[in-house]
Design a protein around this motif. Structure first.
Motif, mmCIF file in Angstrom:
data_model
loop_
_atom_site.group_PDB
_atom_site.id
_atom_site.type_symbol
_atom_site.label_atom_id
_atom_site.label_comp_id
_atom_site.label_asym_id
_atom_site.label_seq_id
_atom_site.Cartn_x
_atom_site.Cartn_y
_atom_site.Cartn_z
ATOM 1 N N UNK A 40 -11.301 51.828 -2.391
ATOM 2 C CA UNK A 40 -12.349 50.815 -2.183
ATOM 3 C C UNK A 40 -11.852 49.676 -1.311
ATOM 4 N N UNK A 49 -11.847 50.962 2.175
ATOM 5 C CA UNK A 49 -13.118 51.087 2.885
ATOM 6 C C UNK A 49 -13.719 49.718 3.170
ATOM 7 N N UNK A 50 -13.424 48.744 2.281
ATOM 8 C CA UNK A 50 -13.870 47.377 2.584
ATOM 9 C C UNK A 50 -13.141 46.850 3.815
ATOM 10 N N UNK A 85 -17.979 40.988 -1.096
ATOM 11 C CA UNK A 85 -17.035 42.031 -0.680
ATOM 12 C C UNK A 85 -15.605 41.505 -0.748
ATOM 13 N N UNK A 96 -14.418 39.015 -2.545
ATOM 14 C CA UNK A 96 -13.978 38.814 -3.926
ATOM 15 C C UNK A 96 -13.582 40.143 -4.546
ATOM 16 N N UNK A 97 -14.412 41.169 -4.297
ATOM 17 C CA UNK A 97 -14.094 42.493 -4.819
ATOM 18 C C UNK A 97 -12.733 42.967 -4.311
ATOM 19 N N UNK A 108 -9.764 41.021 -5.821
ATOM 20 C CA UNK A 108 -9.527 41.298 -7.227
ATOM 21 C C UNK A 108 -8.993 42.714 -7.417
ATOM 22 N N UNK A 109 -9.534 43.649 -6.639
ATOM 23 C CA UNK A 109 -9.009 45.023 -6.724
ATOM 24 C C UNK A 109 -7.550 45.069 -6.295
ATOM 25 N N UNK A 116 -5.368 42.682 -6.421
ATOM 26 C CA UNK A 116 -4.540 42.099 -7.477
ATOM 27 C C UNK A 116 -4.247 43.122 -8.564
#
Lengths: 766, 321
Positions: A724, A727-728, A742, A744-745, A748-749, A751
């Motif tokens: 993810x 792809x971001x 996007x 923030x996602x 956090x991912x 991290x």
């Protein structure tokens, strides 16, 4: 390595014709090595004289090496150096007085060299000046010759070998050792990498090696018994006893010292005396050296008894702990109850032992104590024997003239050496305060004590007095030992470590050596008494021995001695007259019949005593509280320690840099934490970079031509979060606008992924 | 912060036309696969080239299904299909068509050649002499044919699928560079694996599937999909990446990739992204397309390296932007 860019033949070619710019660096380092041993030669000549001649012979050696280096091949040059060395040694041997030369043999010669390199300072050689002048040209010539010939490493070996010799003799101070070692290492290192570009690519390695050498050489004492002490062993006060009473042949003057209240030995003697352990003849400006040789004790007749009136004192000394010296009243003439082979007598008449005594050992010494009164001494004249003059009038060349000028002015009205000595003694007793807590001055001790310091302890008093006497042409020497100690019975004295002391002996023709006491004794005793009380209160061991704590004498320790030893007042202009009277008075009044040198110089007066006692007592109290406060709060950490720490940190930093830890540590932090930016694109791409860095340290880095997707399909397989983030990242970098959500996602991912999959250790590893 | 669900907006929320085009493409690929066993990658390449508005050159030994593939592709699109068997005695007019004198109208009527079709299969194209092959040049690049001074446009869509045999080189003419550069991709099919071959035999044991293949997309749909491909975003890093790749071939080969080659690469990557239902090109698209799009356009120093290995080297050496 980075050198592999050049082919082998290229490198060889470059090495053979080193660029002059690169070549200059090792030569500078070798010059530093040379200057270290030349400096040692110089320090010797400043003490024993001959600096001008030294400059001349060393300069000559330089010129000769420069010329011969151009024309004479290596083999001949080395042969020349060996010849020069043999010639120098021959000159030295011829200069040794005939009486000593007779003893010389090959075996003896080898033993002498062994003695020298086991911490026997050059200064202890009787003919140190001639030794320096005949030897100094050899390493100078050889080292510079090799430099001129282009054999840098051999030159470092020659210069470094000379320095090593002085390190072993203990003549090289730790600073000189450090500079020399660092310079030698640098020279070799620079020579090794003296190919074009070599320095640039290896500067960090060299820096690490040099700093390691620097730190090691300054923290490790090279010779266990040598004079070189670790430079940065800490700024704690030295035990006064170990500083004063030592079996070694040199004595360096320290800063603050402490007092040990432990009992060392008990003396049974009909009268009290200064228990003498050693005398020193050569003053270096910073300490004392004994040039006299020890020889074994062959019985009373082997000791050359000094002339003049004497009185026999038979004393028995019982050791209460390990004792490396043989304290005895001056002048010992016979030793009993002791394995005679271990006892030695120096040329100076000092007793010494090769085997330390252990607790319970005892020996009996018969001493012939000088018994001349002041009239006799005053009329002794100035007809000094040659050897006395030669040995006991030496002063370092660096001694400032003002010492002599001041002494001459102080003693201008005195007509005899005895009076001069008395005047100096009185002056020092009254004009300087007694303190164990002093900062060691730079430069000449006597000069500093006379003109700069306000207080000091016995070593300073005695050193200054000897220096002052010698400036006036009066032979004198520095003596160490113990004060009489605590009287516990009519004929028994307990001597503690804190009784360690230094005083002065002055030579009188036909009378021999007579002791003088420039230290104010009441202050001396007070300092020790309070120390002892403190130790007793603290319940320390070995503070008391047979009856010394319950003895009736305890409350008033050595009352007689105290009385006799009060410092004289400066206004006792007629002291010489009263002295004689007191002398007789005392000898009549005291059952002990003590006629020590102290007695002959006593001036008595009850109220005056009181005054001076109070005055001095106050001073002592001040000192005590100061000393305590200082030792508790302590640590005035010396500047050198900070310097060393800074250098060490620098080395560590270079090492970290060298092995890539800076980038790695930075990356480890960088990967862990992400600060948000305003731009979601930046955040997403940064999040991806972090993930990639983390995975790279765990698995492998992404190859150059590898796409993120291809890379993560291999190393991040099965982890949807990684995909993810990827792809971001693709969307952000190659696609259209990304939103704050996007970003923030992605962060956090990232991290989560990093925390779970990669440890700090892994990050640092690669 | 905590939003761990898969972000469906990323990969699948493309404009409807992209999804539609992708569906069309997928359908064509699947349809061709009913005829050709294995070679999924090559089929994808060919279909992608078709949707990227490119011509295709198939090179291989005879009998591996080159012609079958081309026929299957043409059959999958509901459009006109012509086949020209190239022979040494083939004339340009045999391809483009000729003016024939009409006795009735007393005028010359233009008899259209086989080039006037949506999909033209040029079989064994390297057997025709260069003069005949050059007849294809104008048609392929400019989508028009000029005969006797009259220029006639070719139908839309127009795609040339050529095959060439690389074993019997003795009786062939090498394709002129200018012509070979006009093919978007050159592909090799290769032999099927034994397993695929078994499956192939089973499938053709009765009636050959090519006889029954149905079209799954109209010419209209193909054209719309091509327009969609042109909307796929090619970002700055991708353009830099293409330029660097092309530059690498120019530095390392005697003849590097032409600008037409880089345009083709970009177009191919766009179509590849469309197939993946993505509205933007990523480096992976470039890397997938590059060998097929670039390798036939370069000339390496003989004996040192093959074209494909040079392209592979370029992909490894040029950093992904």
């Amino acid at each position: 390595m980075s050198l592999s860019t050049g082919s082998r033949t290229d490198r060889h070619h470059q090495t053979t014709q080193k660029a002059t710019g690169v070549r200059r660096l090792p030569v500078v380092a070798i010059l530093v090595v040379m200057s270290t041993f030349l400096y040692i030669f110089y320090t010797v000549t400043t003490v024993v004289g001959g600096t001008q001649q030294l400059v001349f012979v060393v300069g000559g050696a330089f010129i000769a090496a420069t010329i011969l280096g151009r024309y004479v091949p290596l083999r001949v040059g080395i042969a020349l150096s060996i010849g020069l060395l043999i010639a120098g040694l021959s000159v030295y041997l011829l200069a040794i007085p005939e009486s000593q030369r007779a003893l010389f043999s090959l075996e003896q010669g080898a033993q002498d060299i062994l003695t020298l390199v086991t911490g026997y300072s050059i200064l202890r050689l009787t003919e140190a000046q001639i030794w320096v002048l005949s030897i100094a040209p050899v390493p100078t010539f050889l080292t510079w010759y090799l430099v001129i010939r282009g054999h840098d490493v051999l030159a470092v070996a020659a210069g470094g070998g000379t320095l090593l010799f002085f390190i072993l003799t203990g003549d090289a101070s730790i600073l000189v050792t450090t500079i020399g070692v660092v310079a030698a290492v640098t020279a070799v290192a620079l020579d090794t990498v003296s190919v074009p570009g070599g320095l640039r690519s290896h500067w960090d390695t060299i820096a690490i090696v040099v700093i390691a050498a620097l730190i090691l050489s300054s923290t490790i004492s090279v010779v266990p018994g040598g004079a070189t002490q670790p430079l940065f062993s800490g700024g704690t006060a030295v035990d006064s006893e170990s500083n004063l009473v030592t079996e070694r042949d040199d004595l360096s003057i320290e800063g603050s010292i402490e007092l040990s209240p432990e009992v060392r030995f008990v003396v049974e003697s009909p009268e009290q005396a200064y228990w003498r352990t050693a005398s020193y003849d050569r003053y270096t400006g910073e300490g004392w050296v004994r040039t006299a040789d020890s020889r074994s004790f062959d019985g009373p007749e082997s000791i050359e008894q000094q002339p003049g009136e004497t009185r026999e004192i038979t004393q028995t000394v019982t050791a209460e702990g390990d004792l490396r010296v043989l304290p005895a009243a001056w002048q010992p003439t016979a030793v009993q109850d002791q394995d005679l082979s271990a006892v030695q007598v120096t040329n100076d008449g000092d007793l010494a032992t090769t085997e330390p005594l252990t607790e319970g050992d005892s020996y009996t010494v018969v001493s012939q104590h000088p018994d001349a009164d002041s009239d006799v001494l005053r009329s002794a004249g100035v007809g000094y024997p040659d050897d006395i003059q030669q040995t006991y009038l030496q002063l370092p060349e660096s001694t400032p003239d003002r010492v002599g000028a001041f002494t001459a002015e102080l003693t201008g009205e005195d007509e005899t050496p005895y009076d001069v000595a008395r005047t100096i003694e009185t002056y020092l007793r009254t004009e300087r305060e007694y303190s164990l807590s002093v900062t060691r001055p730079d430069g000449d001790i006597a000069d500093a004590f006379l003109f700069e310091m306000e207080a000091g302890y016995c070593t300073y008093y005695a050193t200054t007095m000897v220096t002052m006497l010698r400036t006036q042409g009066i032979p004198a020497r520095f003596v160490t030992g113990y004060t009489p100690g605590q009287q516990v019975d009519d004929d028994q004295w307990v001597v503690r470590g804190q009784n360690a002391h230094a005083w002065v002996e002055v030579y009188f023709p036909e009378q021999g050596w007579v002791a003088f006491e420039p230290t104010p004794r009441s202050a001396y005793d007070d300092a020790r008494e309070s120390q002892l009380d403190t130790a007793r209160a603290a319940g320390e061991e070995n503070v008391d021995t047979a009856g010394s704590d319950t003895s009736e004498f305890e409350t008033t320790p050595s009352p007689d001695f105290d009385d006799r030893d009060e410092p004289e007042l400066p206004d006792t202009g007629s002291e010489n007259d009263t002295d004689t009277e007191n002398d007789t008075d005392d000898s009549d009044a005291n059952a002990t019949g003590d006629r020590s040198e102290n007695e002959t110089r006593d001036s008595l007066g009850g109220d005056i005593d009181q005054t001076s006692l109070e005055q001095l007592g106050g001073t002592t109290d001040d000192f005590e509280s100061e000393a305590t406060a200082e030792s508790e709060a302590d640590p005035t950490v010396p500047t050198e320690t900070y310097g060393l720490a800074v250098i060490g940190l620098l080395g560590a930093a270079i090492g970290v840099h060298r092995f890539g830890y800076t980038t790695r540590s930075y990356r480890a932090l960088w990967v862990r934490f992400q600060w948000r930016s305003r731009d979601p694109h930046t955040d997403i791409e940064r999040a991806y970079d972090r993930v990639e860095t983390a995975l790279a340290s765990r698995y492998r880095p992404r190859r150059r031509g590898e796409t993120p997707r291809a890379y993560l399909q291999i190393v991040g397989r099965g982890d949807d979060r990684i995909q993810q983030v990827r792809s971001l990242y693709e969307k952000s970098r190659y696609g259209e606008q990304v939103t704050r959500d996007d970003a923030i996602t992605a962060v956090s991912l990232a991290n989560d992924v990093i925390t779970e999959t990669v440890s700090i250790r892994t990050l640092l590893r690669n | 912060m905590t939003n761990p669900q898969p972000n469906t907006a990323v990969d699948h929320s493309e404009t409807p036309s992209i999804a539609e085009a992708a569906a069309t493409t997928e359908a064509v690929i699947d349809n061709v696969e009913t005829v050709i066993i294995g070679n999924r990658a090559e089929i994808e390449h060919i279909v992608v080239a078709l949707f990227a508005d490119g011509h295709i050159l198939l090179e291989d030994v005879p009998g591996v299904g080159k012609t079958m593939l081309a026929r299957a592709l043409a059959a999958s699109i509901d459009c006109s299909f012509k086949r020209v068997q190239f022979t040494p005695d083939l004339l340009p007019s045999d391809i483009t068509g000729v003016n024939v004198f009409n006795q009735k109208t007393r005028e010359f009527d233009f008899q259209r050649g086989p080039i006037f079709a949506n999909v033209v299969l040029g079989d064994e194209i390297n057997r025709a002499p260069p003069k005949t092959q050059s007849a294809l040049l104008e048609a392929m690049e400019e989508r028009q044919v000029t005969t006797d001074g009259t220029t006639r446009p070719l139908p839309e869509p127009f795609t040339v699928i050529a095959t060439q045999n690389d074993v019997e080189l003795g009786r062939t003419y090498e394709l002129p560079l200018a012509e070979i550069d006009r093919f978007m991709k050159k592909l090799r099919l290769g032999y099927p694996t034994p397993k695929e071959e078994t499956q192939l035999l089973e499938r053709v044991s009765g009636a050959h599937p090519i006889e029954t293949v149905q079209s799954v997309a109209s010419a209209e749909e193909l054209l719309r999909a091509r327009e969609t491909v042109k909307t796929i975003r090619v970002s700055e890093p991708i353009r830099v990446y293409i330029s660097n790749l092309v530059e690498y071939t120019r530095q390392n080969a005697t003849l590097g990739v032409s600008p037409r080659g880089s345009i083709s690469l970009m177009r191919g990557a766009q179509a590849r992204a469309m197939l993946d239902e993505r509205s933007y090109v990523i480096p992976d698209d470039i890397q997938t397309e590059a060998p097929a799009v670039l390798s036939h356009r370069i000339r390496t120093e003989s004996g040192t390296e093959t074209n494909t290995s040079l392209i592979r080297r370029a992909l490894e050496a040029v950093p992904v932007e």
